[in-house]
Design a protein around this motif. Structure first.
Motif, PDB file in Angstrom:
ATOM      1  N   UNK A   1     -14.071 -22.133  70.546  1.00  0.00           N
ATOM      2  CA  UNK A   1     -14.791 -21.290  71.492  1.00  0.00           C
ATOM      3  C   UNK A   1     -14.123 -19.965  71.778  1.00  0.00           C
ATOM      4  N   UNK A   2     -13.057 -19.635  71.057  1.00  0.00           N
ATOM      5  CA  UNK A   2     -12.370 -18.366  71.266  1.00  0.00           C
ATOM      6  C   UNK A   2     -12.961 -17.281  70.371  1.00  0.00           C
ATOM      7  N   UNK A   3     -12.516 -16.050  70.606  1.00  0.00           N
ATOM      8  CA  UNK A   3     -12.940 -14.911  69.809  1.00  0.00           C
ATOM      9  C   UNK A   3     -11.842 -14.529  68.828  1.00  0.00           C
ATOM     10  N   UNK A   4     -12.235 -13.929  67.711  1.00  0.00           N
ATOM     11  CA  UNK A   4     -11.279 -13.552  66.678  1.00  0.00           C
ATOM     12  C   UNK A   4     -11.523 -12.104  66.268  1.00  0.00           C
ATOM     13  N   UNK A   5     -10.443 -11.324  66.235  1.00  0.00           N
ATOM     14  CA  UNK A   5     -10.464  -9.966  65.701  1.00  0.00           C
ATOM     15  C   UNK A   5      -9.544  -9.921  64.481  1.00  0.00           C
ATOM     16  N   UNK A   6      -9.718  -8.926  63.642  1.00  0.00           N
ATOM     17  CA  UNK A   6      -8.919  -8.854  62.411  1.00  0.00           C
ATOM     18  C   UNK A   6      -8.608  -7.407  62.067  1.00  0.00           C
ATOM     19  N   UNK A   7      -7.351  -7.190  61.667  1.00  0.00           N
ATOM     20  CA  UNK A   7      -6.904  -5.875  61.197  1.00  0.00           C
ATOM     21  C   UNK A   7      -6.136  -6.079  59.900  1.00  0.00           C
ATOM     22  N   UNK A   8      -6.476  -5.316  58.875  1.00  0.00           N
ATOM     23  CA  UNK A   8      -5.721  -5.308  57.623  1.00  0.00           C
ATOM     24  C   UNK A   8      -5.188  -3.896  57.416  1.00  0.00           C
ATOM     25  N   UNK A   9      -3.939  -3.809  56.989  1.00  0.00           N
ATOM     26  CA  UNK A   9      -3.314  -2.495  56.918  1.00  0.00           C
ATOM     27  C   UNK A   9      -2.332  -2.440  55.749  1.00  0.00           C
ATOM     28  N   UNK A  10      -2.024  -1.246  55.326  1.00  0.00           N
ATOM     29  CA  UNK A  10      -0.918  -0.969  54.403  1.00  0.00           C
ATOM     30  C   UNK A  10      -0.206   0.260  54.958  1.00  0.00           C
ATOM     31  N   UNK A  11      -0.426   1.430  54.334  1.00  0.00           N
ATOM     32  CA  UNK A  11       0.092   2.664  54.926  1.00  0.00           C
ATOM     33  C   UNK A  11      -0.855   3.188  55.996  1.00  0.00           C
ATOM     34  N   UNK A  12      -2.074   2.615  56.052  1.00  0.00           N
ATOM     35  CA  UNK A  12      -3.050   2.931  57.085  1.00  0.00           C
ATOM     36  C   UNK A  12      -3.941   1.713  57.278  1.00  0.00           C
TER      37      UNK A  12
END
Length: 457
Positions: A292-303
């Motif tokens: 029941x929780x929320x999920x966010x996602x970030x993928x990065x390298x040099x930006x």
């Protein structure tokens, strides 16, 4: 474009068309007849009749070849349709169907070859056989070795019939696309499991009796339950002790941060580190969404490469998967500060921030610690890393010469550095988990469930 380059381009187009599309090649039967003609000519040379026999035999072969080619269907009469799934998991085999059609009624033998992308491997091939009438279906089994979006463009067809002296070849254009996703078998296992029996890779996930502030339901009292949660009204109605069961609040946020720098392109046990972390991150997302929780996602390298805002439900899991299924590593040093700055800018509610990166990045990134300490003021932070099995192997080898002794000392040095970093960060209240590749998913999910069970999220 110069005149000479135009000529070369025209020549290359001609060769491409002749060798790949309009090429004809002899069959084994034709080669056998040529061999027979050579033997007959050799025998005729004994009687001084080699030239007449040679020219007669070759003339006969030319006539028969012309008739044979005329009896074959025209190249323009063929059509093809490919039955391809829209998406498939990486390293999972699947069947592809080819439906061959002809504008003419014919009875010939056909051979098909699909133009597979470079990272695909043929598993089983049933792409040749008799073609009678105007249509026939053929099948083959293949699998993709890497994630991403792939395009199938051409199917190559060879066919022969009649006297069976020559094969015609034609390239049929049929463009189809397929999305190859990370291995989602663990995700499907999580989604198919009942709420209180999450099983992953044959192991039961950490799920002790949870407490919290949100009422869940009333059940029979069992020994060991907190007596403060006894529901006296329900007990009076049922004439037996009943207790209230509480659960942690839902709607919390889990933020997955994926490192896509050059260190994540290193291969471990047949899979690059990014693939391992993607599978673990999506499984953790499935567990969190199921809770029941929320999920966010970030993928990065040099930006920042990908950012998916927090969301909930199965549709959000599909959105996360679509956002990262073709994610690639960049041959640059990763910049964790950019990712954490993004988290601080857009994440206002308290969250569990899980960073999937590499221990080498943690060790030598001097700016990581200040950002993590700043994040800890408002969020829980968990740093995950994959152990290097080669280091463990070198530590355990028996040094028999100076080269192996030097290698072992270097391995000891790196192993000690990794352990010292984990210890140092633990002293600052920042958990760092340096785990084997096959334990990454379990470790991430259990760390999340542990926080949930203690109502710390």
């Amino acid at each position: 474009m110069t005149t000479s380059s135009k000529r070369r381009s025209a020549l290359f187009r001609f060769l491409d068309k002749f060798l790949l599309q309009d090429f004809i090649l002899p069959t084994n039967r034709f080669i056998g007849l040529v061999f027979v003609g050579a033997v007959v000519t050799l025998i005729a040379s004994i009687f001084d009749a080699a030239l007449p026999v040679f020219w007669s035999w070759n003339a006969l072969l030319c006539v028969l070849s012309g008739v044979d080619l005329l009896l074959l269907p025209k190249r323009s009469s063929w059509g093809i349709r490919r039955n391809l799934p829209e998406q498939m998991d990486v390293r999972n085999s699947f069947e592809v169907g080819l439906e061959l059609k002809s504008e003419e009624q014919t009875s010939i033998h056909v051979e098909l070859m699909d133009h597979l992308p470079q990272t695909f491997s043929m598993v089983r091939n049933h792409m040749s056989g008799a073609f009678r009438g105007t249509s026939a279906s053929f099948f083959y089994t293949t699998l993709a070795l890497e994630r991403g979006e792939y395009v199938f463009e051409y199917v190559y067809l060879r066919y022969f019939g009649g006297m069976g002296l020559w094969k015609k070849q034609v390239r049929l254009k049929q463009v189809d696309k397929i999305d190859i996703y990370p291995d989602l078998s663990q995700v499907r296992g999580v989604l198919g499991a009942v709420q209180d029996a999450l099983i992953l890779e044959g192991q039961r996930l950490f799920k002790k009796q949870r407490s919290g502030s949100e009422f869940h339901y009333i059940r029979d009292y069992v020994q060991g339950d907190d007596i403060r949660h006894i529901n006296w009204k329900a007990s009076a109605r049922t004439t037996k002790l009943m207790t209230n069961l509480f659960q942690p609040e839902k709607g919390k946020i889990v933020t997955l941060v994926l490192d896509c720098g050059r260190q994540m392109a290193i291969e471990l046990e047949g899979h690059v580190k990014l693939d391992r972390t993607l599978e673990a991150a999506l499984t953790l997302a499935a567990v969190a969404l199921k809770q029941g929780d929320q999920v966010a996602l970030i993928a990065y390298a040099s930006q920042v490469k990908v950012y998916v805002p927090a969301g909930k439900g199965l549709s959000h899991l599909q959105e996360l998967t679509r956002a990262v299924y073709d994610l690639r590593t960049d041959f640059v040093e990763s910049n964790t500060q950019i990712a954490f700055s993004h988290v601080l800018r857009f994440l206002k509610k308290r969250s569990l921030v899980v960073l999937f990166s590499d221990m080498e990045s943690y060790l030598y990134d001097q700016e990581l610690l200040p950002y993590v300490q700043r994040l800890r003021r408002s969020h829980h932070v968990l740093l995950l890393s994959l152990q290097d099995p080669l280091l463990h192997q070198w530590v355990r080898i028996r040094a028999e010469d100076s080269r192996q002794a030097y290698r072992q000392s270097i391995a000891h040095h790196f192993t000690t550095d990794r352990y010292a970093y984990v210890t140092k960060m633990a002293g600052r209240g920042i958990p760092v988990m340096d785990v084997p590749a096959d334990q990454l998913t379990l470790s991430a999910v259990n760390a999340y469930l542990d926080l949930k069970s203690r109502d710390r999220l």
